[in-house]
Design an enzyme around this catalytic site. Structure first.
Site, short mmCIF file in Angstrom:
data_model
loop_
_atom_site.label_atom_id
_atom_site.label_comp_id
_atom_site.label_asym_id
_atom_site.label_seq_id
_atom_site.Cartn_x
_atom_site.Cartn_y
_atom_site.Cartn_z
N ARG A 1 11.65 -5.33 5.64
CA ARG A 1 11.39 -3.93 5.28
C ARG A 1 12.28 -3.00 6.12
NH1 ARG A 1 5.54 -1.71 5.63
NH2 ARG A 1 5.64 -2.86 7.56
N ARG B 1 -0.66 -8.91 13.17
CA ARG B 1 -1.20 -7.95 12.20
C ARG B 1 -1.92 -8.68 11.06
NH1 ARG B 1 4.04 -5.25 10.68
NH2 ARG B 1 2.83 -4.08 9.16
N LYS C 1 0.84 -1.21 0.00
CA LYS C 1 0.00 0.00 0.00
C LYS C 1 0.87 1.25 0.00
CE LYS C 1 -2.15 -1.12 3.86
NZ LYS C 1 -1.49 -2.40 4.18
N ARG D 1 10.63 -0.89 11.71
CA ARG D 1 9.39 -0.65 12.46
C ARG D 1 9.24 -1.64 13.61
NH1 ARG D 1 4.55 0.32 8.20
NH2 ARG D 1 3.47 -0.98 9.72
N ARG E 1 -10.26 0.50 8.00
CA ARG E 1 -9.73 -0.83 8.29
C ARG E 1 -10.77 -1.73 8.93
NH1 ARG E 1 -4.17 0.13 8.56
NH2 ARG E 1 -2.95 -1.69 9.06
P1 AP5 Z 1 4.80 -1.55 2.03
O1 AP5 Z 1 4.54 -0.75 0.78
O2 AP5 Z 1 5.41 -0.85 3.18
O3 AP5 Z 1 3.46 -2.33 2.44
P2 AP5 Z 1 2.17 -1.81 3.20
O4 AP5 Z 1 0.98 -2.49 2.58
O5 AP5 Z 1 2.13 -0.33 3.27
O6 AP5 Z 1 2.42 -2.50 4.60
P3 AP5 Z 1 2.27 -1.92 6.08
O7 AP5 Z 1 3.01 -2.88 6.95
O8 AP5 Z 1 2.64 -0.48 6.16
O9 AP5 Z 1 0.74 -2.08 6.27
P4 AP5 Z 1 -0.02 -2.10 7.60
O10 AP5 Z 1 -1.43 -2.03 7.10
O11 AP5 Z 1 0.29 -3.25 8.49
O12 AP5 Z 1 0.57 -0.86 8.40
P5 AP5 Z 1 0.04 0.62 8.68
O13 AP5 Z 1 1.22 1.50 8.69
O14 AP5 Z 1 -1.12 0.96 7.82
O15 AP5 Z 1 5.69 -2.80 1.58
C1 AP5 Z 1 6.10 -3.77 2.54
C2 AP5 Z 1 7.45 -4.37 2.12
O16 AP5 Z 1 7.32 -5.07 0.89
C3 AP5 Z 1 8.55 -3.31 1.88
O17 AP5 Z 1 9.78 -3.85 2.28
C4 AP5 Z 1 8.52 -3.10 0.37
O18 AP5 Z 1 9.78 -2.69 -0.14
C5 AP5 Z 1 8.17 -4.51 -0.12
N1 AP5 Z 1 7.40 -4.50 -1.35
C6 AP5 Z 1 6.40 -3.63 -1.72
N2 AP5 Z 1 5.92 -3.94 -2.95
C7 AP5 Z 1 6.62 -5.06 -3.34
C8 AP5 Z 1 6.57 -5.88 -4.50
N3 AP5 Z 1 5.72 -5.62 -5.50
N4 AP5 Z 1 7.42 -6.95 -4.56
C9 AP5 Z 1 8.28 -7.20 -3.55
N5 AP5 Z 1 8.38 -6.47 -2.42
C10 AP5 Z 1 7.55 -5.41 -2.33
O19 AP5 Z 1 -0.53 0.45 10.17
C11 AP5 Z 1 0.33 0.15 11.25
C12 AP5 Z 1 -0.49 0.00 12.52
O20 AP5 Z 1 -1.14 1.23 12.85
C13 AP5 Z 1 -1.62 -1.03 12.49
O21 AP5 Z 1 -1.16 -2.34 12.76
C14 AP5 Z 1 -2.55 -0.49 13.59
O22 AP5 Z 1 -2.06 -0.80 14.87
C15 AP5 Z 1 -2.44 1.01 13.39
N6 AP5 Z 1 -3.44 1.54 12.46
C16 AP5 Z 1 -3.19 2.18 11.27
N7 AP5 Z 1 -4.33 2.52 10.67
C17 AP5 Z 1 -5.33 2.08 11.48
C18 AP5 Z 1 -6.75 2.12 11.37
N8 AP5 Z 1 -7.37 2.68 10.30
N9 AP5 Z 1 -7.47 1.56 12.36
C19 AP5 Z 1 -6.89 1.00 13.44
N10 AP5 Z 1 -5.54 0.92 13.60
C20 AP5 Z 1 -4.77 1.47 12.62
ZN ZN Z 2 2.25 1.06 4.87
#
Ligand code: AP5
Ligand code: ZN
Length: 208
Positions: free
Chosen positions: A126, A163, A13, A152, A87
């Site tokens: 990552r 997660r 994402k 992270r 979410r």
């Molecule tokens: P990356 O692009 O970072 O993936 P991502 O989908 O953004 O993953 P996140 O871990 O950030 O998602 P998340 O939903 O768990 O975390 P968030 O920050 O939203 O890519 C990941 C890795 O893969 C990288 O190393 C990248 O280089 C690699 N990659 C990417 N594309 C690739 C490809 N095509 N091929 C190979 N490798 C690739 O949330 C974090 C926390 O915040 C949550 O757990 C929760 O506690 C809280 N939170 C956030 N939003 C909410 C909400 N709305 N409600 C409640 N809690 C929330």
């Molecule tokens: Zn992310």
């Protein structure tokens, strides 16, 4: 343009959001980034910090309040891309109310589809550059030598499993919710990041 990116942790994402926002000139609204910024500034409620680090979900009301304020910022006037919000179904219902109250509506919901077996490996390797926010992967997209790398707290193997479980238990319910509204577009998230970008643009009906 109001677009939502939905997908499990590690589905790409953030990686895709950065490219799309650059192309379309709209801000990326990542609730995860907003929470991490508050954590780094020492302003995040310690209860939410503990939830995040353990891989759980922060309560809906807190997240809805955050978005309610953010979408009124001046940089959102031509639209925005939501990454990580909504979410849960209550968050999706609240978003609809917030948008309707401003005369706005969602254009598309993009589901990045990646099998769970690939996600752990993406997350554990990552690293993010503290200064630029650029996302790297130690194997697939190695960082330059001068990057100031951050690992992270929730990318530890114990939190990663939680997660992924939280996604399956709470967030996957958004897919039938948006499908029923005719907004959902599924995109295969496996392949090189630029191949995924091309698919995303195709799903949005936009040329490269
Ligand atoms: P990356 O692009 O970072 O993936 P991502 O989908 O953004 O993953 P996140 O871990 O950030 O998602 P998340 O939903 O768990 O975390 P968030 O920050 O939203 O890519 C990941 C890795 O893969 C990288 O190393 C990248 O280089 C690699 N990659 C990417 N594309 C690739 C490809 N095509 N091929 C190979 N490798 C690739 O949330 C974090 C926390 O915040 C949550 O757990 C929760 O506690 C809280 N939170 C956030 N939003 C909410 C909400 N709305 N409600 C409640 N809690 C929330
Ligand atoms: Zn992310």
């Amino acid at each position: 343009m109001i677009v939502i990116l939905v997908g499990p942790p590690g589905s790409g994402k953030g990686t895709q959001a950065k490219v799309l926002c650059g192309k379309f000139g709209v801000p990326q609204i990542s609730t995860g980034d907003m929470l991490r910024a508050a954590k780094a500034a020492g302003t995040l409620d310690p209860r939410y910090r503990a939830i995040m680090d353990a891989g759980g979900l922060v309560p809906d009301e807190a997240m809805i309040e955050l978005i309610d304020k953010r979408i009124d910022d001046a940089d959102c006037k031509n639209g925005f891309l939501l990454d990580g919000f909504p979410r849960t179904v209550p968050q999706a219902e609240a978003l609809e109310r917030l948008l309707a109250g401003r005369g706005l509506a969602i254009d598309a919901v993009l589901q990045l589809d990646v099998a769970r077996s690939l996600l752990e490996e993406r997350l554990i390797h990552r690293r993010t550059d503290k200064r630029s926010g650029q996302i790297y992967h130690l194997v697939y997209n190695p960082p330059p030598p001068d990057a100031e790398l951050e690992h992270r707290a929730d990318d530890r193997p114990e939190a990663v499993g939680k997660r992924l479980d939280a996604y399956e238990a709470m967030t996957a319910a958004l897919l039938p919710y948006y499908e029923a509204k005719g907004l959902l577009r599924r995109v295969d998230g496996v392949g090189k990041p630029e191949e995924v970008t091309a698919r995303v643009l195709g799903a949005l009906g936009r040329a490269q």
